[in-house]
Design a protein around this motif. Structure first.
Motif, short mmCIF file in Angstrom:
data_model
loop_
_atom_site.label_atom_id
_atom_site.label_comp_id
_atom_site.label_asym_id
_atom_site.label_seq_id
_atom_site.Cartn_x
_atom_site.Cartn_y
_atom_site.Cartn_z
N PRO A 183 11.59 -20.25 52.94
CA PRO A 183 12.78 -20.49 52.10
C PRO A 183 12.59 -20.06 50.65
O PRO A 183 13.58 -19.83 49.95
CB PRO A 183 12.99 -22.00 52.21
CG PRO A 183 11.67 -22.55 52.59
CD PRO A 183 11.01 -21.51 53.43
N ALA A 184 11.33 -19.94 50.20
CA ALA A 184 11.10 -19.46 48.84
C ALA A 184 11.22 -17.95 48.76
O ALA A 184 11.69 -17.40 47.75
CB ALA A 184 9.71 -19.90 48.36
N LEU A 185 10.81 -17.26 49.82
CA LEU A 185 10.81 -15.80 49.80
C LEU A 185 12.16 -15.21 50.17
O LEU A 185 12.53 -14.14 49.68
CB LEU A 185 9.73 -15.28 50.76
CG LEU A 185 9.37 -13.80 50.67
CD1 LEU A 185 8.88 -13.44 49.28
CD2 LEU A 185 8.32 -13.46 51.72
N ALA A 186 12.93 -15.90 51.02
CA ALA A 186 14.19 -15.34 51.53
C ALA A 186 15.16 -14.94 50.42
O ALA A 186 15.70 -13.82 50.45
CB ALA A 186 14.85 -16.33 52.49
N PRO A 187 15.43 -15.78 49.41
CA PRO A 187 16.39 -15.35 48.38
C PRO A 187 15.85 -14.20 47.52
O PRO A 187 16.65 -13.39 47.01
CB PRO A 187 16.62 -16.61 47.54
CG PRO A 187 15.45 -17.48 47.81
CD PRO A 187 15.02 -17.18 49.20
N VAL A 188 14.54 -14.11 47.37
CA VAL A 188 13.97 -13.00 46.60
C VAL A 188 14.21 -11.69 47.34
O VAL A 188 14.63 -10.69 46.74
CB VAL A 188 12.46 -13.23 46.36
CG1 VAL A 188 11.86 -12.03 45.63
CG2 VAL A 188 12.23 -14.51 45.57
N VAL A 189 13.95 -11.69 48.64
CA VAL A 189 14.19 -10.49 49.45
C VAL A 189 15.68 -10.14 49.44
O VAL A 189 16.06 -8.98 49.25
CB VAL A 189 13.68 -10.70 50.89
CG1 VAL A 189 14.09 -9.53 51.79
CG2 VAL A 189 12.17 -10.88 50.90
N ALA A 190 16.53 -11.15 49.63
CA ALA A 190 17.98 -10.89 49.66
C ALA A 190 18.46 -10.36 48.32
O ALA A 190 19.27 -9.42 48.26
CB ALA A 190 18.72 -12.18 50.02
N GLY A 191 18.00 -10.95 47.22
CA GLY A 191 18.41 -10.48 45.90
C GLY A 191 17.95 -9.07 45.61
O GLY A 191 18.70 -8.27 45.04
N ALA A 192 16.72 -8.74 46.02
CA ALA A 192 16.22 -7.38 45.82
C ALA A 192 17.05 -6.38 46.60
O ALA A 192 17.37 -5.29 46.10
CB ALA A 192 14.75 -7.31 46.23
N LEU A 193 17.41 -6.72 47.84
CA LEU A 193 18.25 -5.83 48.64
C LEU A 193 19.63 -5.65 48.00
O LEU A 193 20.19 -4.54 48.02
CB LEU A 193 18.40 -6.38 50.06
CG LEU A 193 17.16 -6.27 50.95
CD1 LEU A 193 17.41 -6.96 52.30
CD2 LEU A 193 16.75 -4.82 51.17
N CYS A 194 20.18 -6.71 47.44
CA CYS A 194 21.48 -6.60 46.75
C CYS A 194 21.37 -5.63 45.58
O CYS A 194 22.26 -4.80 45.36
CB CYS A 194 21.93 -7.97 46.26
SG CYS A 194 22.53 -9.07 47.57
N TRP A 195 20.29 -5.70 44.82
CA TRP A 195 20.11 -4.79 43.69
C TRP A 195 19.96 -3.35 44.17
O TRP A 195 20.51 -2.43 43.57
CB TRP A 195 18.89 -5.23 42.88
CG TRP A 195 19.24 -6.23 41.81
CD1 TRP A 195 20.21 -7.19 41.90
CD2 TRP A 195 18.65 -6.37 40.53
NE1 TRP A 195 20.25 -7.93 40.75
CE2 TRP A 195 19.30 -7.45 39.89
CE3 TRP A 195 17.63 -5.70 39.88
CZ2 TRP A 195 18.96 -7.86 38.60
CZ3 TRP A 195 17.28 -6.12 38.59
CH2 TRP A 195 17.94 -7.18 37.96
N VAL A 196 19.19 -3.15 45.24
CA VAL A 196 19.01 -1.80 45.78
C VAL A 196 20.36 -1.22 46.20
O VAL A 196 20.68 -0.06 45.93
CB VAL A 196 18.02 -1.80 46.96
CG1 VAL A 196 18.04 -0.45 47.68
CG2 VAL A 196 16.61 -2.11 46.48
N TYR A 197 21.19 -2.05 46.83
CA TYR A 197 22.51 -1.57 47.27
C TYR A 197 23.38 -1.21 46.06
O TYR A 197 24.05 -0.17 46.05
CB TYR A 197 23.20 -2.63 48.12
CG TYR A 197 24.60 -2.23 48.50
CD1 TYR A 197 24.83 -1.28 49.49
CD2 TYR A 197 25.71 -2.75 47.83
CE1 TYR A 197 26.12 -0.88 49.83
CE2 TYR A 197 27.00 -2.36 48.15
CZ TYR A 197 27.19 -1.43 49.16
OH TYR A 197 28.47 -1.02 49.47
N VAL A 198 23.38 -2.05 45.05
CA VAL A 198 24.19 -1.78 43.85
C VAL A 198 23.74 -0.47 43.21
O VAL A 198 24.57 0.36 42.79
CB VAL A 198 24.09 -2.95 42.85
CG1 VAL A 198 24.74 -2.58 41.52
CG2 VAL A 198 24.75 -4.19 43.42
#
Length: 574
Positions: free
Chosen positions: A306-321
């Motif tokens: 649960p600590a790593l999941a939002p970091v991975v999700a946020g990084a993917l959101c930035w890559v998409y943007v």
């Protein structure tokens, strides 16, 4: 039905299964929420509430939502213009929440502005609660990640604005809290699956969070399929409706902004426009330096998944943007990803490493909140990226622009005057820039770049069109212009609007050959089908044709030049 694995520590203590109720009565003590310190987890929410209120405003794009909401409440359906099915709202859930909030009546703009602020405040409160739960609840905690967010002026600006950003903040925090505290619950799966309805690009977050849920629970195959079905039920049901009703795979802004294309160079420019003025690398360096040693110390480290999941999700959101070229609003599209990446360190324990990080971030936060600003504050920058709130403050000559009057921009105000004069005349009128002419549709038809304002002043019985294509399917499916402003790089020539909405009498200054070419192109092939998909009466047959042809229709593009379009779509003339 039983789980194939014993739930791990990260599941929060319950022994329930994914897709079933979380635990038995004798598990209540294990699942009891830890003792909370309200002053800690509520403080960031109170601060963002005050900052957001001080910067309260409505963006023009927020008013785009409101016209669709008004159409729904008027009984015309989820459309921007009566008689043409176009989905102009990117945030589906936000649109329908505004409909519910508007049912009793009231000022929709005020509802949207304060509703966004309420969602933002709730999101920060839920993030704090999730951080307390992640860290065990009995340790002293200090805000570090929260401080990074609270120091950034764009976070203050988009706490309101009438857009779906506040709802996105609330959903991200709620989804993460449920992932941390109740990963085995069926309701958690349902909430995690809502990402595409909050914003289509947040489907990335749903995928990552659902994967994290599976890793934490390790359910049986049957339970996993049940949880996945619960997560997908609402998004899939709405997507079927979208395909059949609108005939598109995505909301129309995704078509006009070419959400599937790659513009990496422009995207990195957008990243520099956000990170550079605020020296954002500095607090993130402090956070990373403290987090890495903490991750190696088991007594300090939170549960990994649960600590790593939002970091991975946020990084993917930035890559998409970055991939799609960013946005024309300064920082806006990076805010959800940054919020995600800071969730695990939103509040942190008082250790030596985190105390040093807190001091460093605190010093930066004072400088950022007090002095660091955009070099083009209140204007559109050299790369076409705008200080969106500042622009509307200037153009409306108001500290808190809600109902846009454009007192500081006479050109926009003049367009509103023309619309009102045309409406009072009682004649069908087509407004092309500042040239009123006869229209073949009822009421007033106007084409204008500032779509939210246009949608506000043009009556619901008329048609508010935009050459960019945010709410006008014809413009959305035109080809992209090279080197155009991000988010505004489609510009449908007025000849198409005359051919589509005007009468045989040509307005002064228009080339009849080009207008006639556009009229013929509108009757040929994919363009004829696009018009039928959006304007024919909705029947079961039309719904099926829209649904089955959605892929071809969504990917179809035609040249903006009418002569070239006629040649390509209709073939050589006899």
């Amino acid at each position: 039905m039983t789980s194939t694995h014993t739930p791990v520590r990260e599941s929060g203590g319950g022994t329930g299964l994914l897709g079933l109720s979380p635990g038995r009565p004798d598990d209540r003590r294990a699942r009891r929420w830890p003792r909370l310190r309200p002053a800690v987890w509520l403080l960031p929410a109170l601060v963002i509430g005050c900052a957001g209120f001080q910067r309260r405003w409505m963006s023009d794009d927020g008013h785009i939502y409101l016209r669709t909401v008004r159409q729904i409440l008027a009984g015309n359906g989820p459309v921007f213009n009566a008689g043409e099915r176009a989905e102009s709202s990117t945030g589906t859930l936000w649109q329908w929440l505004l409909v519910l909030a508007g049912l009793p009546g009231g000022d929709l703009a005020v509802i949207a502005m304060y509703g966004g602020l309420l969602c933002t405040v709730a999101g920060f409160a839920l993030a704090g609660l999730g951080a307390v739960r992640l860290r065990g609840g009995d340790r002293a905690l200090v805000p570090v990640g929260a401080l990074v967010l609270l120091a950034l002026p764009p976070v203050w600006d988009f706490a309101t604005s009438g857009l779906e950003t506040g709802l996105a903040t609330c959903w991200l925090a709620a989804a993460w809290l449920l992932l941390v505290a109740r990963p085995t619950a069926l309701t958690t799966s349902v909430v995690l699956g809502l990402g595409p309805l909050v914003r289509p690009d947040l489907a990335l977050v749903s995928v990552v969070f659902l994967g994290a849920q599976w890793l934490m629970v390790r359910p049986s195959r049957r339970a996993a399929l049940g949880g996945l079905g619960a997560a997908l039920a609402l998004p899939v049901a709405y997507e079927v409706f979208r395909l059949g009703y609108y005939g598109q795979l995505m909301p129309l802004p995704g078509v006009t902004k070419e959400a599937s294309q790659s513009l990496w160079g422009r995207g990195f420019t957008y990243l520099g426009d956000f990170a550079g003025p605020y020296l954002l690398w500095l607090p993130l360096l402090f956070v990373a330096a403290a987090a890495l040693p903490a991750g190696r110390a088991r007594t300090e480290a939170p549960p990994l998944v649960p600590a790593l999941a939002p970091v991975v999700a946020g990084a993917l959101c930035w890559v998409y943007v970055i991939k799609v070229g960013g946005d024309f609003m300064h920082a806006r599209m990076f805010l959800p990803g940054l919020f995600l990446m800071l969730l695990p360190v939103f509040l942190v324990p008082v250790t030596r490493a985190w105390a040093i990080a807190a001091v460093g971030v605190g010093v930066w936060a004072v400088g950022c909140a007090g002095w660091l600003r955009l070099p083009y504050e209140g204007r559109i920058g050299p790369h076409g990226i705008a200080d969106e709130r500042g622009v509307y403050v200037q153009q409306n000559a108001a500290a808190h622009p809600v109902h846009h009057t454009f007192a500081g921009k006479p050109g926009n105000a003049h367009f509103g005057q023309l619309v009102r004069a045309a409406e009072h005349s009682g004649k069908p009128t087509l407004l092309l820039a500042w040239t009123p002419t006869a229209a073949n549709s009822p009421s007033v038809t106007g084409i204008y770049n500032t779509l939210g304002y246009s949608g506000t002043v043009i009556p619901l019985t008329g048609a508010a069109l935009d050459p960019i294509g945010l709410a006008y399917p014809l413009a959305a499916h035109s080809e992209r212009l090279a080197h155009g402003r991000v988010g505004h790089d489609k510009q449908l020539p007025n000849e198409w609007v005359v051919a589509d909405r005007g009468t045989d009498a040509l307005p002064p200054g228009y080339d009849r050959a080009r207008v006639d070419a556009a009229r013929r192109a509108l009757r040929c092939g994919p363009l004829a089908e696009l018009r039928a998909a959006t304007r024919e009466p909705m029947t079961a047959g039309r719904f099926w044709r829209n649904l089955s042809g959605a892929w071809e229709r969504t990917t179809f593009r035609f040249p903006a030049d009418p002569v070239r379009a006629e040649r390509e779509l209709c073939g050589p003339s006899n």
